[in-house]
Design a protein around this motif. Structure first.
Motif, mmCIF file in Angstrom:
data_model
loop_
_atom_site.group_PDB
_atom_site.id
_atom_site.type_symbol
_atom_site.label_atom_id
_atom_site.label_comp_id
_atom_site.label_asym_id
_atom_site.label_seq_id
_atom_site.Cartn_x
_atom_site.Cartn_y
_atom_site.Cartn_z
ATOM 1 N N GLN A 48 1.884 96.954 62.422
ATOM 2 C CA GLN A 48 1.949 96.483 61.379
ATOM 3 C C GLN A 48 2.312 96.867 59.883
ATOM 4 O OE1 GLN A 48 0.685 92.911 60.731
ATOM 5 N NE2 GLN A 48 0.580 92.669 58.975
ATOM 6 N N THR A 62 -6.847 93.441 54.352
ATOM 7 C CA THR A 62 -5.952 93.645 55.547
ATOM 8 C C THR A 62 -7.353 93.326 56.661
ATOM 9 O OG1 THR A 62 -6.220 96.299 55.683
ATOM 10 C CG2 THR A 62 -4.145 95.301 55.261
ATOM 11 N N TYR A 63 -7.908 94.592 56.456
ATOM 12 C CA TYR A 63 -9.604 94.545 57.940
ATOM 13 C C TYR A 63 -10.907 94.009 57.269
ATOM 14 C CZ TYR A 63 -12.951 96.186 60.567
ATOM 15 O OH TYR A 63 -14.036 96.004 61.701
ATOM 16 N N MET A 81 -4.308 99.728 58.533
ATOM 17 C CA MET A 81 -3.475 98.217 59.082
ATOM 18 C C MET A 81 -3.021 99.423 59.796
ATOM 19 S SD MET A 81 0.499 97.607 57.183
ATOM 20 C CE MET A 81 -0.732 97.540 55.754
ATOM 21 N N ASP A 100 0.849 88.951 60.268
ATOM 22 C CA ASP A 100 -0.181 89.637 61.349
ATOM 23 C C ASP A 100 0.687 90.112 62.406
ATOM 24 O OD1 ASP A 100 -0.554 87.851 63.624
ATOM 25 O OD2 ASP A 100 -1.602 86.727 62.284
ATOM 26 N N ALA A 138 -7.685 95.250 61.790
ATOM 27 C CA ALA A 138 -6.851 95.780 60.141
ATOM 28 C C ALA A 138 -5.612 95.174 61.123
ATOM 29 C CB ALA A 138 -6.795 96.745 60.826
ATOM 30 N N ASN A 139 -5.223 94.144 61.713
ATOM 31 C CA ASN A 139 -4.153 93.658 62.213
ATOM 32 C C ASN A 139 -2.964 92.965 61.355
ATOM 33 O OD1 ASN A 139 -1.806 95.323 63.652
ATOM 34 N ND2 ASN A 139 -2.075 92.912 65.232
ATOM 35 N N LEU A 193 -2.179 91.244 57.230
ATOM 36 C CA LEU A 193 -1.835 90.863 55.500
ATOM 37 C C LEU A 193 -1.653 90.020 54.449
ATOM 38 C CD1 LEU A 193 -1.611 93.427 53.360
ATOM 39 C CD2 LEU A 193 0.924 93.618 53.804
ATOM 40 N N HIS A 216 -7.658 89.964 61.592
ATOM 41 C CA HIS A 216 -8.168 91.081 60.441
ATOM 42 C C HIS A 216 -8.985 91.907 61.014
ATOM 43 C CE1 HIS A 216 -5.530 89.578 56.569
ATOM 44 N NE2 HIS A 216 -6.069 88.152 57.001
#
Length: 243
Positions: A121, A153-154, A117, A235, A173-174, A176, A170
């Protein structure tokens, strides 16, 4: 006998002005010194942001600054006892993992473990965990949370997995997606099964959602739409939403 020079009215006035300004400056310096010594560090914008300090008057501004500074973001995590590993930067078409880390300790365990992440984040997760999630668990459940179950996450995709449209956070990776929590006494709470309940389980899940709004830019829950019936989307994107 030499004559004693007589000051002009203008010189007398200027002298009085400078004396007043000096007095004001000394009072201001003394006041700032007193504030610096007496006020909590979280209320002072010139004091560093620390994970251990409870939120205060200046926390939001300092958090925003830290989230935009790669080195400062990591320094605050490290100084707060949060352990992490760096994630190699990668770009996949219009998706990317940049400025990303994996949390490996010092925060409530994520399952699956250590997802990639962005550092902002991760900083949001650490502050939410420390100052909102765990206090709510102790207050409403009488137990700390020992694990946060998530859905990832990603993911290189658009919002709602649509074929066209804006990329999801997502994709960077920003974000969850939190599906549930596990407590020290072995209980498992899920967003799908417990969010709407009126007992302490539902109260805790809604408190966790409300607390996330203080640290993440977007927090979406079952109250937002059916697509979020089974998770809390958290996010650090461009748009601020709390539902």
């Amino acid at each position: 006998m030499a004559k004693v020079p007589v000051s002009s009215p203008q010189n007398v006035w200027l002298g009085a002005v400078w004396t007043t300004l000096l007095d004001v400056a000394l009072v201001a310096i003394a006041t700032l010194w007193w504030i610096d010594a007496a006020a909590p560090p979280q209320d002072l914008p010139w004091k560093p942001l620390r994970l251990e300090d409870p939120p205060g008057l200046a926390t939001a501004a300092k958090f925003s600054t830290a989230a935009q500074d790669r080195r400062l973001c990591r320094a605050i995590l490290r100084e707060g006892g949060v352990r992490f590993a760096e994630v190699a930067e990668q770009v996949d078409g219009s998706c990317a993992q940049l400025n990303a880390v994996r949390l490996t300790g010092g925060v409530t365990r994520l399952s699956p473990a250590a997802p990639a992440m962005t550092c902002p984040q991760a900083l949001s997760y650490a502050f939410w965990d420390r100052h909102r999630l765990q206090p709510a668990a102790r207050r409403l459940l009488g137990q700390p949370v020992t694990q946060v179950d998530h859905l990832g996450t990603y993911a290189c995709r658009n919002i709602y997995n649509q074929a066209e449209g804006r990329r999801s956070e997502h994709a960077f990776a920003n974000a969850l997606d939190v599906a549930g929590f596990r407590t020290a006494d072995g209980r498992r709470l899920t967003v799908l099964g417990d969010f709407a309940r009126e007992d302490e389980r539902g109260q805790f899940l809604r408190a966790a959602r409300d607390g996330a709004c203080d640290w993440f830019r977007a927090t979406l829950s079952p109250d937002y739409n059916a697509a979020h019936r089974d998770h809390l989307h958290l996010d650090f994107g461009r748009y601020r939403t709390c539902r």
